[in-house]
Write an enzyme that holds these catalytic residues in place. Sequence first.
Site, short mmCIF file in Angstrom:
data_model
loop_
_atom_site.label_atom_id
_atom_site.label_comp_id
_atom_site.label_asym_id
_atom_site.label_seq_id
_atom_site.Cartn_x
_atom_site.Cartn_y
_atom_site.Cartn_z
N SER A 3 0.75 -1.27 0.06
CA SER A 3 0.13 0.05 -0.09
C SER A 3 0.87 1.23 0.07
O SER A 3 0.58 2.47 -0.53
CB SER A 3 -0.94 -0.09 1.06
OG SER A 3 -0.32 0.13 2.40
N ASN A 4 1.99 1.22 0.54
CA ASN A 4 2.88 2.39 0.68
C ASN A 4 3.48 2.48 -0.81
O ASN A 4 3.78 3.80 -1.19
CB ASN A 4 3.93 2.28 1.94
CG ASN A 4 3.56 2.67 3.14
OD1 ASN A 4 3.36 4.00 3.24
ND2 ASN A 4 3.30 1.79 4.02
N MET A 29 10.97 -6.63 4.61
CA MET A 29 11.21 -7.20 5.72
C MET A 29 12.81 -8.01 5.92
O MET A 29 12.92 -9.00 6.56
CB MET A 29 10.43 -8.37 5.76
CG MET A 29 8.79 -7.79 5.93
SD MET A 29 8.61 -6.75 6.97
CE MET A 29 8.32 -7.93 8.38
N ASN A 49 13.15 4.84 4.68
CA ASN A 49 12.16 3.70 5.36
C ASN A 49 11.03 4.70 5.98
O ASN A 49 11.16 5.50 6.38
CB ASN A 49 12.90 2.88 6.36
CG ASN A 49 12.07 1.60 6.85
OD1 ASN A 49 11.40 0.93 6.09
ND2 ASN A 49 12.35 1.32 8.13
N HIS A 99 8.10 3.65 9.09
CA HIS A 99 8.00 2.63 10.16
C HIS A 99 6.80 3.22 10.84
O HIS A 99 6.34 4.19 11.07
CB HIS A 99 9.13 2.90 11.21
CG HIS A 99 8.99 1.78 12.24
ND1 HIS A 99 9.15 0.64 12.28
CD2 HIS A 99 8.84 2.28 13.64
CE1 HIS A 99 9.09 0.06 13.62
NE2 HIS A 99 8.76 0.99 14.43
N ASP A 150 20.04 3.71 8.11
CA ASP A 150 21.53 3.54 8.34
C ASP A 150 21.82 2.20 8.63
O ASP A 150 20.92 1.37 8.55
CB ASP A 150 22.28 4.43 9.43
CG ASP A 150 21.17 4.21 10.74
OD1 ASP A 150 20.53 3.30 10.92
OD2 ASP A 150 21.31 4.92 11.58
N GLY A 158 21.73 0.50 11.45
CA GLY A 158 20.79 -0.06 12.58
C GLY A 158 19.60 -0.36 11.98
O GLY A 158 19.04 -0.25 10.93
N ASP A 164 15.83 0.67 11.91
CA ASP A 164 15.00 1.97 12.48
C ASP A 164 15.70 2.89 13.13
O ASP A 164 15.16 3.56 13.99
CB ASP A 164 13.56 1.40 13.08
CG ASP A 164 12.95 0.32 12.18
OD1 ASP A 164 12.96 0.40 11.10
OD2 ASP A 164 12.25 -0.67 12.87
C1 GRF Z 1 3.62 -0.60 6.95
O1 GRF Z 1 2.77 -0.50 8.07
C2 GRF Z 1 5.02 0.23 6.93
O2 GRF Z 1 5.17 1.00 7.95
C3 GRF Z 1 5.72 -0.90 7.67
O3 GRF Z 1 5.42 -2.17 7.06
C4 GRF Z 1 4.13 -1.99 6.45
C5 GRF Z 1 4.08 -2.19 5.03
O4 GRF Z 1 2.75 -1.98 4.24
N1 GRF Z 1 7.39 -0.97 7.42
P1 GRF Z 1 2.60 -1.75 2.84
O5 GRF Z 1 3.00 -3.13 2.24
O6 GRF Z 1 3.11 -0.74 2.50
O7 GRF Z 1 1.00 -1.83 2.96
#
Ligand code: GRF
Length: 207
Positions: free
Chosen positions: A16-17, A95, A112, A114, A146, A148, A150
């Site tokens: 979705s992002n 991931m 990224n 979060h 970076d 680490g 997050d």
């Molecule tokens: C989101 O909540 C993002 O913040 C996290 O993983 C999720 C990814 O969701 N890192 P999508 O695949 O973008 O819907």
Amino acid sequence: MADRLKVAVLASGRGSNFQALASACLAPDFPADVTLLLVDDPDAGAIGIADTLGVRSYVIDCGRSKGSMSKESSEEIYRLCSENGIGLVCLAGFMRIVKGRLLEEFSGRMMNIHPALLPSFKGLDGQKQALDYGVKVSGCTVHFVDKGIDTGPIIIQRSVPVLQEDTEESLSARILAMEHEAYPEAVKAFAEGRIEIFGRRVEIHDE
Ligand code: GRF
């Protein structure tokens, strides 16, 4: 007219992002294009979204070690990004911890998102961690990447209330709506050259 920034999105799931970023880029005054989607899972929903939006996608074998990426895959993603003139890499639900050549070469050019207000609730299940801890406010953070988990300099944060009746699902949905606003905003500012990094502090200059 200056060249538009080319963005690669790395994702592992729903996407979705990725969709929010790629859709924002369709606006004529948006100074960037999402030109590449790279996933580590052939079942990632993001692939179907890329097909619909006409964004090229590749499935990269990142190795069997969960949460980390092989040296070869870091090299491969770096190669694809540089061959395609990518100026910014956006992790969106990817991931695996990025390392090696890709991280080195895209230092200061990799973001990224979060689902919590960093530095609280790093790592997996940020929304559940926030609920379990009992905070009254949570949100999302866009940050540079970076080495680490997050830990990179924070670019944008958006907050949401945590309600008494919230479940992990309802809180996640409220945060996700903010993610879909904050990420394109950060990419736009970057593409317009309005972001400066001073150590841990990030300044965003006005449009
Ligand atoms: C989101 O909540 C993002 O913040 C996290 O993983 C999720 C990814 O969701 N890192 P999508 O695949 O973008 O819907």
